[in-house]
Motif scaffolding. Structure first.
Motif, PDB file in Angstrom:
ATOM      1  N   THR A  92      25.007  19.048 -30.493  1.00  0.00           N
ATOM      2  CA  THR A  92      25.488  19.133 -30.291  1.00  0.00           C
ATOM      3  C   THR A  92      26.036  19.994 -29.196  1.00  0.00           C
ATOM      4  O   THR A  92      27.065  20.547 -28.411  1.00  0.00           O
ATOM      5  N   ALA A  96      27.337  20.727 -25.372  1.00  0.00           N
ATOM      6  CA  ALA A  96      28.460  21.606 -25.077  1.00  0.00           C
ATOM      7  C   ALA A  96      28.793  22.831 -23.625  1.00  0.00           C
ATOM      8  O   ALA A  96      28.910  22.475 -22.706  1.00  0.00           O
ATOM      9  N   PHE A 103      35.000  19.253 -27.125  1.00  0.00           N
ATOM     10  CA  PHE A 103      33.763  19.233 -28.643  1.00  0.00           C
ATOM     11  C   PHE A 103      33.245  18.136 -28.980  1.00  0.00           C
ATOM     12  O   PHE A 103      32.416  17.690 -29.553  1.00  0.00           O
ATOM     13  N   ARG A 166      34.558  25.331 -27.067  1.00  0.00           N
ATOM     14  CA  ARG A 166      35.253  24.436 -28.137  1.00  0.00           C
ATOM     15  C   ARG A 166      35.846  23.657 -27.193  1.00  0.00           C
ATOM     16  O   ARG A 166      37.740  23.649 -27.491  1.00  0.00           O
ATOM     17  N   VAL A 247      29.710  24.039 -33.901  1.00  0.00           N
ATOM     18  CA  VAL A 247      31.172  24.419 -32.766  1.00  0.00           C
ATOM     19  C   VAL A 247      32.127  25.223 -33.158  1.00  0.00           C
ATOM     20  O   VAL A 247      32.906  26.056 -32.698  1.00  0.00           O
ATOM     21  N   ARG A 250      30.292  28.602 -33.108  1.00  0.00           N
ATOM     22  CA  ARG A 250      29.490  28.920 -31.968  1.00  0.00           C
ATOM     23  C   ARG A 250      28.853  29.059 -32.004  1.00  0.00           C
ATOM     24  O   ARG A 250      28.128  30.199 -30.718  1.00  0.00           O
TER      25      ARG A 250
END
Length: 338
Positions: A92, A96, A103, A166, A247, A250
């Motif tokens: 992920t 991203a 997201f 995000r 996410v 972060r």
């Protein structure tokens, strides 16, 4: 025709009544009332708690439900689910950061990667049972941890992935309060999928396999195939939570792949109630909130407190908090009918 794998009486002992069974057999208005209360609590949570803590509760709730799907309904104790939680977090984060996708798409990519990883691990692990299954999953999880630590050009090793965006079609989600409501529908869908799995004919076969695999095999059910499917589905849901965790923070560190992360998930499930499904959600809320409160109070031996509470619950509430409460409610309802 009702299949005999739906009960454990063929094994010479009564099937344990889980909290989920008690809730399922409750009157319709009770189920809808519990659902309404749960949704209200979910909408209220970031207003009553620090929003970042509320986000963590949602992520760990998905993780705990994934573990309970395997432990409570298939009878497989996994000490390696951090592999799927962490692998999804890394995929992920990388998706991203390097592709700049929204997201939810990055999280879905992470969950799919976790499911793909669960196929070969599950194929080898489900051939074992009991402590041997647990040790095999732990061994594979440690292998994934080692690969992530050594593959520094991708994972950045001990430094981790920093600055996971995000992105969501230009919306400003830097505030954890708004991010919580952005991920809430994803979490609800994940929980709904888990509920549908355990309440389907497939879920009932899993319970039959858990209680008496020899009987299920004699009835013609491919036991290993059912276990593998449950393992992959559990890995997907765990990956969903791991992606949201990445996410939400972060940042992705090696801690998401550590064996203690798997252990914490098991503790959350046992605390809430094995085989209750929603007990994992309750357990996640208790553990995450307690850890946050202790850390802000300056108490350093957090594990001592959470471990003590865990032991107390195991000794006093053998079915976990949710399971014990559901059993109490079932006995009260039975006494009212007499």
């Amino acid at each position: 025709m009702t299949s005999t794998v739906d009960t454990a009486t063929d094994a010479g002992r009564p099937a344990p009544r889980s909290g989920l069974v008690a809730v399922t057999r409750a009157p319709g208005w009770v189920r809808y009332a519990l659902l309404a209360v749960g949704l209200l609590v979910a909408f209220w949570l970031p207003n009553g708690l620090y929003p970042a803590v509320a986000v963590d509760i949602l992520c760990w709730a998905l993780f705990a439900v994934a573990v309970d799907l395997l432990l409570g309904f298939t009878g497989l104790m996994s000490f390696g689910h951090a592999a799927f939680w962490g692998a999804s977090a890394y995929v992920t984060g990388l998706t991203a950061i390097h592709l700049g996708l929204p997201f939810p798409v990055a999280v879905l990519a992470g969950a799919l990667a976790a499911a793909v990883l669960a196929v070969p691990i599950g194929y080898l692990a489900v051939k074992r049972t009991g402590i041997y299954f647990a040790m095999v999953t732990l061994a594979f999880a440690q292998m994934v941890y080692y690969v992530a630590n050594e593959w520094r050009s991708v994972t950045r090793g001990e430094n981790g992935l920093q600055g996971v965006p995000r992105e969501l079609f230009g919306l400003d989600l830097t505030d954890d309060y708004y991010f919580y409501y952005a991920i809430l529908p994803i979490v609800v869908l994940g929980l709904a999928a888990a509920w549908r799995i355990v309440n389907s004919p497939f879920g009932r076969v899993l319970v039959g396999i858990r209680d008496n695999p020899a009987r299920a095999r004699a009835l013609g059910y491919p036991v290993h195939r059912y276990k593998l499917t449950a393992f992959v589905l559990s890995g997907f849901i765990a990956g969903l939570g791991g992606g949201l965790f990445a996410v939400g923070h972060r940042f992705v560190s090696l801690e998401v792949l550590h064996w203690t992360t798997s252990g914490k998930a098991v503790i959350v499930v046992v605390l809430g109630g094995i085989g209750t499904l929603w007990g994992g959600v309750l357990g996640a809320g208790i553990v995450v909130r307690l850890e946050d409160w202790l850390s802000f109070s300056g108490f350093e031996a957090i594990g001592l407190v959470t471990g003590g509470i865990f032991v107390l619950v195991v000794l006093v509430f053998r079915r976990g908090i949710w399971g014990s409460a559901a059993a109490l409610a079932a006995r009260w309802a039975a006494s009212r009918r007499r």
